[in-house]
Enzyme design. Structure first.
Site, PDB file in Angstrom:
ATOM      1  CG  ASN A   9      -1.936   1.368   1.151  1.00 58.48           C
ATOM      2  OD1 ASN A   9      -1.877   1.980   0.695  1.00 58.48           O
ATOM      3  ND2 ASN A   9      -2.481   1.125   2.020  1.00 58.48           N
ATOM      4  NE  ARG A  88      -5.572   1.501  -0.114  1.00 63.83           N
ATOM      5  CZ  ARG A  88      -6.205   3.194   0.382  1.00 63.83           C
ATOM      6  NH1 ARG A  88      -4.685   3.678   0.674  1.00 63.83           N
ATOM      7  NH2 ARG A  88      -6.779   4.153   0.226  1.00 63.83           N
ATOM      8  CG  HIS A 177     -13.078   2.881   2.849  1.00 64.96           C
ATOM      9  ND1 HIS A 177     -14.068   4.378   4.311  1.00 64.96           N
ATOM     10  CD2 HIS A 177     -11.502   3.039   3.848  1.00 64.96           C
ATOM     11  CE1 HIS A 177     -12.873   5.121   4.183  1.00 64.96           C
ATOM     12  NE2 HIS A 177     -11.417   4.844   4.249  1.00 64.96           N
ATOM     13  NE  ARG A 237      -9.262  12.688   3.118  1.00 59.14           N
ATOM     14  CZ  ARG A 237      -9.442  11.353   3.444  1.00 59.14           C
ATOM     15  NH1 ARG A 237      -9.927  10.493   3.895  1.00 59.14           N
ATOM     16  NH2 ARG A 237      -8.582  10.716   2.899  1.00 59.14           N
ATOM     17  CD  GLU A 382      -9.116  -1.290   3.720  1.00 61.83           C
ATOM     18  OE1 GLU A 382      -9.344  -0.338   2.834  1.00 61.83           O
ATOM     19  OE2 GLU A 382      -8.564  -0.878   4.879  1.00 61.83           O
TER      20      GLU A 382
END
Length: 397
Positions: A9, A88, A177, A237, A382
């Site tokens: 990743n 990823r 996601h 965020r 994941e």
């Protein structure tokens, strides 16, 4: 150990990796390179419950992957067991609805999506380039965050703006996601097979947070949009805001467009509201010492999560399951309680004893026994999903 997969990743300033075997069920080694692009770049590798720390010079993605490969050279039995590399990739645009074996066409298409993910996709491409040079004999697979959401209909993914912006520039909701949501859907299906033919709501709550509605195993709506900024309040965020605020903030604080977006992406959310931290654990500790701003941040986070869940639920025929996952969703009793408290009008309730006593790292049913709609905690994985996709594609091809 004949099916080991290296999962990579590659982020903008970090690179996470893990090697999994046993169809993704066993983590052999894992680690993270942090501070990439800065003077303090370092690679941490965890193996057999011990950690090795390696200083990176130069501090970049290439050095991080070279460091991982050098470690593997010293553990030949692990390197020789590798059969593939899974990457990823945040944004696959409308081009990818599933994972793919990487070739030159895939690389070019990921590059074409760079405008949609300017921080992430270039880092992914760098990770792929270096991994291909270090492991030239291993097939490499791209697993896209956006792929699971390609089943959304036009009604859900288009914005109320001139349609030419979609035709000319691919401006639409993509969602993220997706690998986590696909894993949760499959895992819930293993626990409750009937869920694969029912309506499921999932709240993936972490520093990045979103929700997803799933019907018959396919996404019908999600909260993140063109970028991961949309939807829920997150660690740093803002989530969904009045679009006019962008111009307002820019004018009042005399900021450029880039600086204003930096405020919304990196200085807002839990951090901006609490003026303390973006870490839910820190905020809960502060809340327990009567820090009102910490509690305000957490309560706003829970309230927005509930609102987004019910917004996504409008794409379902029935709501049969609600799943909490992600670092906050799996570990915060307070957030789960507050989210469900906001959903009381929809007769969504949890058993407080079950919620408080749920074992960390395990799937748990936390709803009231007399309630038809079942509320779950299911840890996401994941890395396992990426490893499985990689292994399955290699076997198929």
């Amino acid at each position: 150990m004949n099916d080991a997969i290296l999962v990579i990743n590659s982020g903008s300033s970090s690179l996470k990796f893990a090697i999994l075997s046993g169809r993704g069920n066993t983590v052999i080694v894992e680690g993270i390179a942090e501070g990439l692009g800065f003077d303090n770049g370092r690679l941490s590798i965890k193996f057999n419950d011990k950690k090795a720390l390696i200083k990176l010079s130069p501090s970049d993605h290439k050095s991080a992957l070279i460091g991982i490969n050098e470690w593997l050279e010293q553990h030949a039995e692990i390197k020789s067991a590798l059969v593939g590399v899974g990457h990823r990739v945040v944004h696959g645009g409308e081009f990818f609805s599933s994972s793919v074996i990487i070739d030159n066409t895939v690389i070019q298409t990921i590059h074409e999506c760079t405008d949609l993910a300017p921080l992430h996709n270039p880092a992914h491409l760098k990770g792929i380039e270096v991994a291909q040079s270090l492991f030239p004999l291993l097939p490499q697979v791209a697993v896209f965050d956006t792929a699971f959401h390609q089943t959304l209909t036009e009604t859900q993914y288009l914005y109320g703006i001139p349609l030419r912006l979609y035709r000319d520039h691919h401006v639409r909701k993509y969602g993220f996601h997706g690998t986590s949501y696909r894993y949760i859907s499959q895992k819930l299906g293993e626990i409750k097979p009937e869920s694969l033919h029912q309506g499921v709501l999932v709240a993936h709550l972490g520093n990045g947070a979103s929700v997803c509605a799933i019907a018959n195993g396919k996404a019908t709506d999600t909260s993140m949009g063109l970028t991961p900024l949309d939807g829920l309040i997150m660690g740093t965020r803002s989530g969904s805001i009045d679009p006019s605020l962008i111009a307002f903030i820019s004018e009042k604080d005399q900021l450029s467009m880039s600086e204003t977006m930096d405020v919304l992406n990196k200085k807002s959310g839990l951090l901006g509201i609490s003026e303390l931290s973006n870490d839910c654990r820190t905020l809960e500790e502060a809340m327990n010492t009567k820090n009102n701003k910490a509690q305000l941040a957490l309560d706003m986070f829970a309230s927005r999560t509930a609102k987004q869940l019910m917004s996504a639920a409008t794409t379902l025929d029935t709501i049969d399951h609600l799943v909490f996952t992600g670092g906050i969703g799996e570990n915060s009793q307070y957030i789960r309680h507050k989210v469900c408290e906001h959903l009381r009008a929809f007769n969504i309730k949890i058993d407080q004893t079950k919620n408080d006593s749920a074992s960390k790292g395990d799937a748990a049913l936390i709803s009231d026994d007399n309630q038809a709609l079942q509320v779950w905690i299911i840890p996401t994985n994941e890395e396992k999903m990426i490893a499985l996709d990689t292994l399955n594609l290699i076997t198929k091809n």
